[in-house]
Motif scaffolding. Structure first.
Motif, short mmCIF file in Angstrom:
data_model
loop_
_atom_site.label_atom_id
_atom_site.label_comp_id
_atom_site.label_asym_id
_atom_site.label_seq_id
_atom_site.Cartn_x
_atom_site.Cartn_y
_atom_site.Cartn_z
N ARG A 95 -67.29 -15.23 -42.36
CA ARG A 95 -66.23 -16.23 -42.49
C ARG A 95 -65.00 -15.69 -41.80
NH1 ARG A 95 -65.22 -17.44 -48.45
NH2 ARG A 95 -67.37 -18.11 -48.28
N PHE A 101 -62.54 -21.02 -44.00
CA PHE A 101 -63.40 -21.90 -44.77
C PHE A 101 -64.69 -22.24 -44.08
CE2 PHE A 101 -59.73 -23.99 -42.83
CZ PHE A 101 -60.33 -24.70 -41.82
N LYS A 102 -64.98 -21.66 -42.94
CA LYS A 102 -66.25 -21.92 -42.30
C LYS A 102 -67.09 -20.67 -42.36
CE LYS A 102 -66.60 -23.80 -38.37
NZ LYS A 102 -66.39 -24.20 -36.95
N THR A 103 -68.21 -20.76 -43.05
CA THR A 103 -69.11 -19.63 -43.14
C THR A 103 -70.32 -19.90 -42.26
OG1 THR A 103 -68.42 -19.25 -45.41
CG2 THR A 103 -70.41 -18.14 -44.69
N ILE A 104 -70.58 -18.98 -41.34
CA ILE A 104 -71.69 -19.13 -40.41
C ILE A 104 -72.78 -18.13 -40.79
CG2 ILE A 104 -72.39 -19.09 -37.99
CD1 ILE A 104 -70.44 -21.30 -38.68
N PHE A 105 -74.03 -18.58 -40.77
CA PHE A 105 -75.15 -17.75 -41.21
C PHE A 105 -76.02 -17.32 -40.04
CE2 PHE A 105 -75.23 -17.92 -45.86
CZ PHE A 105 -74.22 -18.83 -46.08
#
Lengths: 115, 111
Positions: A95, A101-105
């Motif tokens: 993040r 507020f953007k969580t990348i996986f």
């Protein structure tokens, strides 16, 4: 742009041994957070460990530790003394920004613990 | 403590039918809310996120939409489902840098 890379689609480890799951990331933001999650076959996402980009020490939570190498942009998860219940999918995530507020996986790594 | 509720747990819907998945959060105010989708054997794909009531950001153009009618309610919708909409849908919340958790997920099968 954010990017998370997990290059190991699957890993095998003998019970009671340690295992390292790899994660590399790419970001231009100096402030970010790194996460590891466990997803068993039930599908739920279980938070394991968090590392902030400004944290001086590697995060540890019980048998989990995060090997944070900032210059290499890597955040490998180390599981010590593997247990059969550790068999699951493991996801690395990032993040960006303070209060981001953007969580990348990442794509995930399937861990198989052998008895 | 914060809790997140997501329902239903499983759903089988015919192609062309509408969809409404609901997610609610308790124990926190003004959370960031997220919808993720996970195709079988794949990683998580961020679909939508919201930083406040009525504020929706879409990450991937698709057949789905999201709404946030209340501070702690996040809804994922579709007017007409496609086969490719099948997957595992996860709602999540976050506050600050670290506090976050996921819902238990909805396994959607479009037939």
């Amino acid at each position: 742009a954010q990017k998370i890379t997990q290059t190991q689609p699957g890993m095998f480890v003998q019970e009671k041994e340690a295992v390292t799951l790899d994660c590399t990331y790419d970001t231009s933001d100096p402030s970010y957070g790194l996460f590891w999650y466990k997803q068993p076959s039930s599908g739920e996402m279980i938070f394991l460990i968090y590392q902030g980009s400004y944290d001086q020490q590697n995060a540890t939570e019980g048998r989990y530790s995060l090997n944070f190498q900032k210059a290499r942009k890597s955040a490998n998860l180390v599981i010590s003394a593997s247990q059969l219940g550790d068999s699951a999918m493991y996801f690395c995530a990032m993040r960006e920004g303070v209060g981001g507020f953007k969580t990348i996986f990442g794509a995930g790594t399937r861990l198989f613990v052998k008895a | 403590s914060q809790t997140i509720h997501q329902w239903p747990a499983t759903l089988v819907q015919p192609v062309g039918s509408p969809l409404s998945l609901e997610c609610t959060v308790e124990g926190t105010s003004n959370p960031n809310l997220y919808w993720y989708r996970q195709a079988a054997g794949r990683g998580l794909q961020l679909l939508f996120y919201s930083v406040g009531i009525g504020q929706i950001s879409s990450e991937v153009p698709q057949n789905l939409s999201a709404s946030r009618p209340q501070d702690r309610q996040f809804i994922l919708s579709s007017k007409k489902l496609l086969l490719s909409d099948s997957g595992f849908y996860l709602c999540a919340w976050s506050v600050g840098d670290q506090d976050s958790s996921f819902g238990s997920g909805t396994r959607l099968t479009v037939v």
